[in-house]
Design a protein around this motif. Structure first.
Motif, PDB file in Angstrom:
ATOM      1  N   LYS A  35       7.071 -29.302 -34.244  1.00 20.38           N
ATOM      2  CA  LYS A  35       5.728 -28.790 -33.978  1.00 20.38           C
ATOM      3  C   LYS A  35       5.005 -28.335 -35.244  1.00 20.38           C
ATOM      4  O   LYS A  35       3.860 -27.905 -35.186  1.00 20.38           O
ATOM      5  N   GLU A  36       5.693 -28.396 -36.385  1.00 20.15           N
ATOM      6  CA  GLU A  36       5.056 -28.027 -37.647  1.00 20.15           C
ATOM      7  C   GLU A  36       4.033 -29.084 -38.053  1.00 20.15           C
ATOM      8  O   GLU A  36       4.024 -30.193 -37.531  1.00 20.15           O
ATOM      9  N   ALA A  37       3.176 -28.733 -39.006  1.00 20.48           N
ATOM     10  CA  ALA A  37       2.191 -29.682 -39.539  1.00 20.48           C
ATOM     11  C   ALA A  37       2.334 -29.693 -41.059  1.00 20.48           C
ATOM     12  O   ALA A  37       1.919 -28.734 -41.703  1.00 20.48           O
ATOM     13  N   PRO A  38       2.972 -30.729 -41.632  1.00 24.36           N
ATOM     14  CA  PRO A  38       3.548 -31.894 -40.948  1.00 24.36           C
ATOM     15  C   PRO A  38       4.886 -31.555 -40.302  1.00 24.36           C
ATOM     16  O   PRO A  38       5.548 -30.590 -40.697  1.00 24.36           O
ATOM     17  N   PRO A  39       5.308 -32.357 -39.322  1.00 19.66           N
ATOM     18  CA  PRO A  39       6.593 -32.110 -38.651  1.00 19.66           C
ATOM     19  C   PRO A  39       7.753 -32.210 -39.642  1.00 19.66           C
ATOM     20  O   PRO A  39       7.674 -32.923 -40.634  1.00 19.66           O
ATOM     21  N   ASN A  40       8.829 -31.481 -39.345  1.00 22.54           N
ATOM     22  CA  ASN A  40      10.037 -31.572 -40.164  1.00 22.54           C
ATOM     23  C   ASN A  40      11.252 -31.720 -39.259  1.00 22.54           C
ATOM     24  O   ASN A  40      11.134 -31.655 -38.033  1.00 22.54           O
ATOM     25  N   ALA A 150      -4.216 -20.788 -31.379  1.00 23.24           N
ATOM     26  CA  ALA A 150      -3.427 -19.837 -32.174  1.00 23.24           C
ATOM     27  C   ALA A 150      -1.958 -20.233 -32.068  1.00 23.24           C
ATOM     28  O   ALA A 150      -1.492 -20.634 -31.004  1.00 23.24           O
ATOM     29  N   TYR A 151      -1.249 -20.119 -33.175  1.00 19.66           N
ATOM     30  CA  TYR A 151       0.171 -20.474 -33.172  1.00 19.66           C
ATOM     31  C   TYR A 151       0.988 -19.477 -33.970  1.00 19.66           C
ATOM     32  O   TYR A 151       0.477 -18.790 -34.852  1.00 19.66           O
ATOM     33  N   PHE A 152       2.270 -19.396 -33.616  1.00 14.81           N
ATOM     34  CA  PHE A 152       3.226 -18.566 -34.340  1.00 14.81           C
ATOM     35  C   PHE A 152       3.961 -19.470 -35.316  1.00 14.81           C
ATOM     36  O   PHE A 152       4.426 -20.548 -34.940  1.00 14.81           O
ATOM     37  N   ASN A 153       4.066 -19.036 -36.564  1.00 13.17           N
ATOM     38  CA  ASN A 153       4.714 -19.838 -37.604  1.00 13.17           C
ATOM     39  C   ASN A 153       5.778 -18.996 -38.302  1.00 13.17           C
ATOM     40  O   ASN A 153       5.494 -17.875 -38.735  1.00 13.17           O
ATOM     41  N   LEU A 154       6.981 -19.540 -38.378  1.00 10.45           N
ATOM     42  CA  LEU A 154       8.107 -18.874 -39.045  1.00 10.45           C
ATOM     43  C   LEU A 154       8.430 -19.657 -40.317  1.00 10.45           C
ATOM     44  O   LEU A 154       8.791 -20.832 -40.258  1.00 10.45           O
ATOM     45  N   ILE A 164       9.554 -23.561 -38.459  1.00  4.31           N
ATOM     46  CA  ILE A 164       9.364 -23.797 -37.021  1.00  4.31           C
ATOM     47  C   ILE A 164       8.093 -23.082 -36.571  1.00  4.31           C
ATOM     48  O   ILE A 164       7.757 -22.012 -37.053  1.00  4.31           O
ATOM     49  N   ARG A 165       7.386 -23.713 -35.645  1.00  9.90           N
ATOM     50  CA  ARG A 165       6.176 -23.097 -35.114  1.00  9.90           C
ATOM     51  C   ARG A 165       5.947 -23.572 -33.689  1.00  9.90           C
ATOM     52  O   ARG A 165       6.592 -24.508 -33.212  1.00  9.90           O
ATOM     53  N   GLY A 166       4.974 -22.920 -33.027  1.00 11.11           N
ATOM     54  CA  GLY A 166       4.571 -23.326 -31.690  1.00 11.11           C
ATOM     55  C   GLY A 166       3.240 -22.705 -31.334  1.00 11.11           C
ATOM     56  O   GLY A 166       2.960 -21.558 -31.698  1.00 11.11           O
ATOM     57  N   PHE A 167       2.388 -23.463 -30.632  1.00 13.21           N
ATOM     58  CA  PHE A 167       1.108 -22.948 -30.151  1.00 13.21           C
ATOM     59  C   PHE A 167       1.339 -22.060 -28.935  1.00 13.21           C
ATOM     60  O   PHE A 167       2.133 -22.384 -28.047  1.00 13.21           O
ATOM     61  N   LEU A 168       0.637 -20.950 -28.897  1.00 16.04           N
ATOM     62  CA  LEU A 168       0.780 -19.971 -27.818  1.00 16.04           C
ATOM     63  C   LEU A 168      -0.087 -20.367 -26.633  1.00 16.04           C
ATOM     64  O   LEU A 168      -1.268 -20.662 -26.795  1.00 16.04           O
TER      65      LEU A 168
END
Length: 198
Positions: A35-40, A150-154, A164-168
């Motif tokens: 879900k990252e931009a770009p994905p990993n 909005a998204y959470f990004n670690l 890692i991330r994800g849209f809320l």
């Protein structure tokens, strides 16, 4: 007297039950490298729940993550992307990281409540871009959460831009105090009915 007391009791009980109806909204996501931009290709995973109380103006953040390739360096909520559920945005929440977030680890949990009317909850640049006050920043963040922008990004040592991330995504839940008041109101109505039958 019995006929006057019953409607009065019902009115009081229903009034108490409907008072202070905070809307608590739960925004959730699962975190992944895809879900990252770009994905990993990180095998890391996580879950995030953000509970917003629109009366208390609070944001409760619950995070759990594991399996990261690198150790944690920072974590934020970013807002607001041009399109829902895609793209990137600037950091909306505090810098350099959420207070007391576990750093230097590959697995962890985090639970904290933030005051949405406090400037310390936000990135100063987000406050400025929102109109200059924490209240306006809160409005923009809530609008972003509602819109899915909005998204959470670690972030980690292996992936400084985000491992890692994800849209809320929003899912309303009943506020516990409100639910308890309704239960008490229903119990009171049952008591009134029993009293009237006597």
């Amino acid at each position: 007297m019995r006929h006057l007391l019953s409607p009065l009791l019902v009115t009081i009980l229903l009034g108490v039950a409907s008072a202070a109806q905070a809307t608590v909204t739960n925004y959730t996501t699962t975190l992944s490298g895809a879900k990252e931009a770009p994905p990993n290709t990180s095998p890391g995973t996580g879950t995030v729940a953000v509970l917003i109380d629109d009366v208390a103006n609070t944001m409760k953040l619950n995070v759990s993550f594991s399996g990261l390739v690198g150790t944690t360096t920072t974590a934020h909520i970013h807002c607001c992307t041009p399109e829902p559920l895609s793209g990137t945005a600037s950091v909306a929440t505090m810098l350099p990281v959420f207070s007391m977030f576990p750093l230097g680890v590959v697995t962890g949990t985090y639970n904290m409540t933030f005051d949405l009317l406090s400037a310390s909850t936000y990135n100063p640049a987000f406050i400025s871009a929102s109109g200059g006050t924490p209240a306006l920043a809160e409005a923009d963040l809530l609008a972003g959460l509602i819109a899915g922008t909005a998204y959470f990004n670690l972030h980690s040592t292996a992936y400084p831009a985000g491992e890692i991330r994800g849209f809320l995504v929003a899912a309303p839940i009943p506020e516990p105090g409100h639910l308890a008041m309704w239960v008490a109101g229903l119990a009171g109505l049952a008591g009134v009915r029993r009293w009237r039958r006597r």
